[in-house]
Design a protein around this motif. Structure first.
Motif, PDB file in Angstrom:
ATOM      1  N   ARG A  80      21.734  -3.757   0.294  1.00 29.57           N
ATOM      2  CA  ARG A  80      21.843  -2.339   0.652  1.00 29.57           C
ATOM      3  C   ARG A  80      21.101  -2.024   1.945  1.00 29.57           C
ATOM      4  N   GLU A  81      19.962  -2.661   2.173  1.00 32.70           N
ATOM      5  CA  GLU A  81      19.193  -2.399   3.386  1.00 32.70           C
ATOM      6  C   GLU A  81      19.915  -2.890   4.641  1.00 32.70           C
ATOM      7  N   GLU A  82      20.806  -3.844   4.484  1.00 33.94           N
ATOM      8  CA  GLU A  82      21.489  -4.447   5.640  1.00 33.94           C
ATOM      9  C   GLU A  82      22.894  -3.899   5.837  1.00 33.94           C
ATOM     10  N   LEU A  83      23.343  -3.005   4.962  1.00 32.15           N
ATOM     11  CA  LEU A  83      24.765  -2.680   4.891  1.00 32.15           C
ATOM     12  C   LEU A  83      25.326  -2.112   6.187  1.00 32.15           C
ATOM     13  N   THR A  84      24.649  -1.121   6.778  1.00 31.59           N
ATOM     14  CA  THR A  84      25.224  -0.506   7.978  1.00 31.59           C
ATOM     15  C   THR A  84      25.277  -1.505   9.134  1.00 31.59           C
ATOM     16  N   HIS A  85      24.251  -2.322   9.258  1.00 28.29           N
ATOM     17  CA  HIS A  85      24.263  -3.370  10.288  1.00 28.29           C
ATOM     18  C   HIS A  85      25.435  -4.324  10.053  1.00 28.29           C
ATOM     19  N   ALA A  86      25.643  -4.724   8.805  1.00 22.55           N
ATOM     20  CA  ALA A  86      26.727  -5.655   8.487  1.00 22.55           C
ATOM     21  C   ALA A  86      28.089  -5.034   8.764  1.00 22.55           C
ATOM     22  N   LEU A  87      28.256  -3.757   8.472  1.00 23.48           N
ATOM     23  CA  LEU A  87      29.528  -3.085   8.713  1.00 23.48           C
ATOM     24  C   LEU A  87      29.870  -3.061  10.202  1.00 23.48           C
ATOM     25  N   VAL A  88      28.894  -2.698  11.019  1.00 27.65           N
ATOM     26  CA  VAL A  88      29.139  -2.643  12.464  1.00 27.65           C
ATOM     27  C   VAL A  88      29.498  -4.023  12.999  1.00 27.65           C
ATOM     28  N   HIS A  89      28.742  -5.031  12.583  1.00 27.16           N
ATOM     29  CA  HIS A  89      28.978  -6.361  13.127  1.00 27.16           C
ATOM     30  C   HIS A  89      30.173  -7.062  12.480  1.00 27.16           C
ATOM     31  N   HIS A  90      30.599  -6.593  11.327  1.00 25.30           N
ATOM     32  CA  HIS A  90      31.842  -7.096  10.736  1.00 25.30           C
ATOM     33  C   HIS A  90      33.000  -6.857  11.702  1.00 25.30           C
ATOM     34  N   ASP A 172      27.412  -0.132  24.705  1.00 23.12           N
ATOM     35  CA  ASP A 172      26.699  -1.303  24.216  1.00 23.12           C
ATOM     36  C   ASP A 172      26.737  -1.312  22.688  1.00 23.12           C
ATOM     37  N   VAL A 173      26.727  -2.505  22.113  1.00 22.22           N
ATOM     38  CA  VAL A 173      26.740  -2.627  20.657  1.00 22.22           C
ATOM     39  C   VAL A 173      25.522  -1.934  20.053  1.00 22.22           C
ATOM     40  N   GLU A 174      24.374  -2.041  20.720  1.00 26.72           N
ATOM     41  CA  GLU A 174      23.155  -1.407  20.212  1.00 26.72           C
ATOM     42  C   GLU A 174      23.315   0.110  20.126  1.00 26.72           C
ATOM     43  N   ASP A 175      23.979   0.698  21.126  1.00 28.25           N
ATOM     44  CA  ASP A 175      24.203   2.141  21.103  1.00 28.25           C
ATOM     45  C   ASP A 175      25.195   2.528  20.013  1.00 28.25           C
ATOM     46  N   LEU A 176      26.254   1.721  19.852  1.00 29.14           N
ATOM     47  CA  LEU A 176      27.201   1.979  18.769  1.00 29.14           C
ATOM     48  C   LEU A 176      26.484   2.003  17.424  1.00 29.14           C
ATOM     49  N   GLU A 177      25.668   0.990  17.177  1.00 33.33           N
ATOM     50  CA  GLU A 177      24.975   0.900  15.892  1.00 33.33           C
ATOM     51  C   GLU A 177      23.981   2.045  15.721  1.00 33.33           C
ATOM     52  N   ARG A 178      23.261   2.379  16.789  1.00 34.24           N
ATOM     53  CA  ARG A 178      22.272   3.464  16.712  1.00 34.24           C
ATOM     54  C   ARG A 178      22.921   4.791  16.350  1.00 34.24           C
ATOM     55  N   ILE A 179      24.059   5.086  16.970  1.00 34.39           N
ATOM     56  CA  ILE A 179      24.700   6.377  16.742  1.00 34.39           C
ATOM     57  C   ILE A 179      25.494   6.399  15.438  1.00 34.39           C
ATOM     58  N   LEU A 180      26.075   5.252  15.081  1.00 38.52           N
ATOM     59  CA  LEU A 180      26.855   5.190  13.847  1.00 38.52           C
ATOM     60  C   LEU A 180      25.991   5.168  12.592  1.00 38.52           C
ATOM     61  N   THR A 181      24.796   4.612  12.676  1.00 37.70           N
ATOM     62  CA  THR A 181      23.988   4.380  11.481  1.00 37.70           C
ATOM     63  C   THR A 181      23.769   5.630  10.617  1.00 37.70           C
ATOM     64  N   PRO A 182      23.380   6.780  11.180  1.00 38.67           N
ATOM     65  CA  PRO A 182      23.185   7.952  10.305  1.00 38.67           C
ATOM     66  C   PRO A 182      24.451   8.351   9.545  1.00 38.67           C
ATOM     67  N   SER A 183      25.608   8.291  10.205  1.00 36.86           N
ATOM     68  CA  SER A 183      26.860   8.644   9.535  1.00 36.86           C
ATOM     69  C   SER A 183      27.210   7.629   8.453  1.00 36.86           C
ATOM     70  N   GLY A 201      19.963 -10.747   6.717  1.00 39.92           N
ATOM     71  CA  GLY A 201      21.345 -11.011   7.114  1.00 39.92           C
ATOM     72  C   GLY A 201      21.532 -11.166   8.607  1.00 39.92           C
ATOM     73  N   VAL A 202      20.460 -10.935   9.387  1.00 39.95           N
ATOM     74  CA  VAL A 202      20.597 -10.987  10.832  1.00 39.95           C
ATOM     75  C   VAL A 202      20.965 -12.382  11.291  1.00 39.95           C
ATOM     76  N   GLY A 203      21.901 -12.426  12.244  1.00 45.84           N
ATOM     77  CA  GLY A 203      22.265 -13.709  12.818  1.00 45.84           C
ATOM     78  C   GLY A 203      23.446 -14.372  12.163  1.00 45.84           C
ATOM     79  N   ARG A 204      23.878 -13.864  10.996  1.00 54.89           N
ATOM     80  CA  ARG A 204      25.047 -14.462  10.366  1.00 54.89           C
ATOM     81  C   ARG A 204      26.305 -13.852  10.924  1.00 54.89           C
ATOM     82  N   ARG A 205      27.368 -14.639  11.059  1.00 51.87           N
ATOM     83  CA  ARG A 205      28.654 -14.109  11.478  1.00 51.87           C
ATOM     84  C   ARG A 205      29.251 -13.336  10.327  1.00 51.87           C
ATOM     85  N   VAL A 206      29.743 -12.126  10.632  1.00 47.70           N
ATOM     86  CA  VAL A 206      30.334 -11.290   9.587  1.00 47.70           C
ATOM     87  C   VAL A 206      31.753 -10.959   9.941  1.00 47.70           C
TER      88      VAL A 206
END
Length: 206
Positions: A80-90, A172-183, A201-206
């Protein structure tokens, strides 16, 4: 003297992989409607009957080619703690991998214009990702929340990679993740907050 000729099972595995590789390339180049069993067989240098033997139909071939192009291991393994990061990088990791992108783009474009391809996308490709996310979220409305999360990321993928909306394509991917995360966190519902990608989960291909 050892006989190193391939076994029947090995030949079958090799021919199946050759067919899948040819199908993924052709669906990427021509789309669903303009790709036929015969053109796939010609590209794979096998008899068309062998394609049917392995996959049953063009729909079955497309489904197998599509599933192989969208790995969901990162979503299945994400807590659950990694979910939003995993969704963006999926989405991002798959589309920005030059080997994966052609097949994924073909799948998405075909799913928007052809009913069978759309059904495969919905029932076989997206269903696995949504089930993994729903299982992570939990609760009585997990399936709906997972579908909304999936729809959000699908919209991002279409805007950034297919339509190439300037602001999205240039971000940038970092900006996408930063802005998407709250939603994304709001859609996921109560639970642990995202760690912004610093979990296991960081570093794994999703």
């Amino acid at each position: 003297m050892t006989d190193e000729s391939p076994t029947r099972a090995e030949r079958r595995t090799r021919s199946r992989q050759a067919i899948l590789s040819a199908a993924q390339a052709l669906f990427a180049e021509r789309g669903y409607e303009r790709t036929s069993i015969r053109t796939v067989a010609d590209r794979a240098e096998v008899d068309p009957a062998l394609v049917m033997q392995h996959f049953g139909s063009k729909d079955g071939l497309f489904a197998s080619a599509a599933q192989g192009s969208v790995p969901v291991e990162g979503l299945i393994g994400a807590g659950r703690e990694e979910l939003t990061h995993a969704l963006v990088h999926h989405v991002v990791d798959a589309f920005e991998d030059p080997e994966q992108r052609p097949a994924i783009e073909a799948l998405m474009r075909s799913s928007l214009t052809h009913p069978v391809a759309g059904q495969v996308m919905r029932d076989q490709v997206m269903a696995d990702a949504q089930a993994a996310v729903a299982d992570t979220i939990g609760g009585s409305d997990a399936a709906l929340r997972a579908a909304l999360l999936n729809a959000t990321m699908l919209g991002v993928a279409i805007g950034r990679y297919l339509l190439e909306v300037p602001a999205l394509a240039a971000a940038d991917v970092e900006d996408l993740e930063r802005i998407l995360t709250p939603s994304l966190e709001a859609l996921a519902g109560p639970g642990g907050r995202s760690t912004g990608g610093r979990g296991p989960g960081v570093g794994r291909r999703v």
